[in-house]
Design a protein around this motif. Structure first.
Motif, PDB file in Angstrom:
ATOM      1  N   GLN A  31       0.891  -1.081  -0.197  1.00  0.00           N
ATOM      2  CA  GLN A  31       0.152   0.545   0.238  1.00  0.00           C
ATOM      3  C   GLN A  31       0.691   1.490   0.353  1.00  0.00           C
ATOM      4  O   GLN A  31       0.677   2.231   0.475  1.00  0.00           O
ATOM      5  CB  GLN A  31      -0.557  -0.395   1.040  1.00  0.00           C
ATOM      6  CG  GLN A  31      -2.032  -1.385   1.361  1.00  0.00           C
ATOM      7  CD  GLN A  31      -2.884  -1.103  -0.026  1.00  0.00           C
ATOM      8  OE1 GLN A  31      -3.629  -0.258  -0.179  1.00  0.00           O
ATOM      9  NE2 GLN A  31      -3.307  -2.000  -0.601  1.00  0.00           N
ATOM     10  N   GLU A  32       1.700   1.597   0.602  1.00  0.00           N
ATOM     11  CA  GLU A  32       3.017   2.229   0.247  1.00  0.00           C
ATOM     12  C   GLU A  32       4.089   2.558  -0.539  1.00  0.00           C
ATOM     13  O   GLU A  32       4.640   0.572  -1.148  1.00  0.00           O
ATOM     14  CB  GLU A  32       3.611   2.258   1.720  1.00  0.00           C
ATOM     15  CG  GLU A  32       3.045   2.590   2.297  1.00  0.00           C
ATOM     16  CD  GLU A  32       1.742   3.765   2.923  1.00  0.00           C
ATOM     17  OE1 GLU A  32       2.874   4.794   2.309  1.00  0.00           O
ATOM     18  OE2 GLU A  32       1.045   3.949   3.389  1.00  0.00           O
ATOM     19  N   ASN A  33       4.760   3.514  -1.051  1.00  0.00           N
ATOM     20  CA  ASN A  33       5.780   3.395  -2.184  1.00  0.00           C
ATOM     21  C   ASN A  33       7.064   3.139  -1.297  1.00  0.00           C
ATOM     22  O   ASN A  33       7.029   3.719   0.253  1.00  0.00           O
ATOM     23  CB  ASN A  33       6.353   4.848  -3.074  1.00  0.00           C
ATOM     24  CG  ASN A  33       4.146   4.921  -3.854  1.00  0.00           C
ATOM     25  OD1 ASN A  33       4.619   3.965  -4.174  1.00  0.00           O
ATOM     26  ND2 ASN A  33       3.993   6.316  -3.659  1.00  0.00           N
ATOM     27  N   LYS A  55       0.924   4.619  -5.770  1.00  0.00           N
ATOM     28  CA  LYS A  55       1.193   3.910  -4.532  1.00  0.00           C
ATOM     29  C   LYS A  55       1.582   2.596  -4.831  1.00  0.00           C
ATOM     30  O   LYS A  55       1.056   1.927  -6.552  1.00  0.00           O
ATOM     31  CB  LYS A  55      -0.162   3.662  -3.400  1.00  0.00           C
ATOM     32  CG  LYS A  55      -0.635   5.182  -3.001  1.00  0.00           C
ATOM     33  CD  LYS A  55      -0.310   5.243  -2.624  1.00  0.00           C
ATOM     34  CE  LYS A  55      -0.869   7.063  -1.776  1.00  0.00           C
ATOM     35  NZ  LYS A  55       0.771   7.726  -0.660  1.00  0.00           N
TER      36      LYS A  55
END
Length: 81
Positions: free
Chosen positions: A39-41, A78
């Protein structure tokens, strides 16, 4: 400084990125991008000794790149390394 969740730290993560990532180049920078199914970069920076033999200068470049990313992270899609 980037949050811990947004940092690439493990050697295996960098290896996957180098093997499966897409390349984008210009005169001074090579950008590698790959999907990470999170869910994150996550971002990681490598500055070669070809840029400078001095670690102080290489680290300064990395700090500046991290600051640019931190300021613009909301604009990046994302789930990308």
């Amino acid at each position: 400084m980037l949050f811990k969740i947004n940092r690439l730290k493990k050697e295996g993560d960098f290896e996957k990125l180098f093997k499966k990532g897409k390349n984008f180049k210009n005169e001074f920078l090579i950008l590698k991008i790959a999907q990470n199914n999170l869910q994150e970069n996550r971002f990681g920076f490598i500055v070669s000794k070809k840029v400078s033999k001095k670690a102080v200068l290489r680290n300064k470049i990395k700090r500046r790149l991290k600051n640019i990313i931190r300021q613009n992270i909301k604009d990046v899609k994302k789930g990308i390394d």
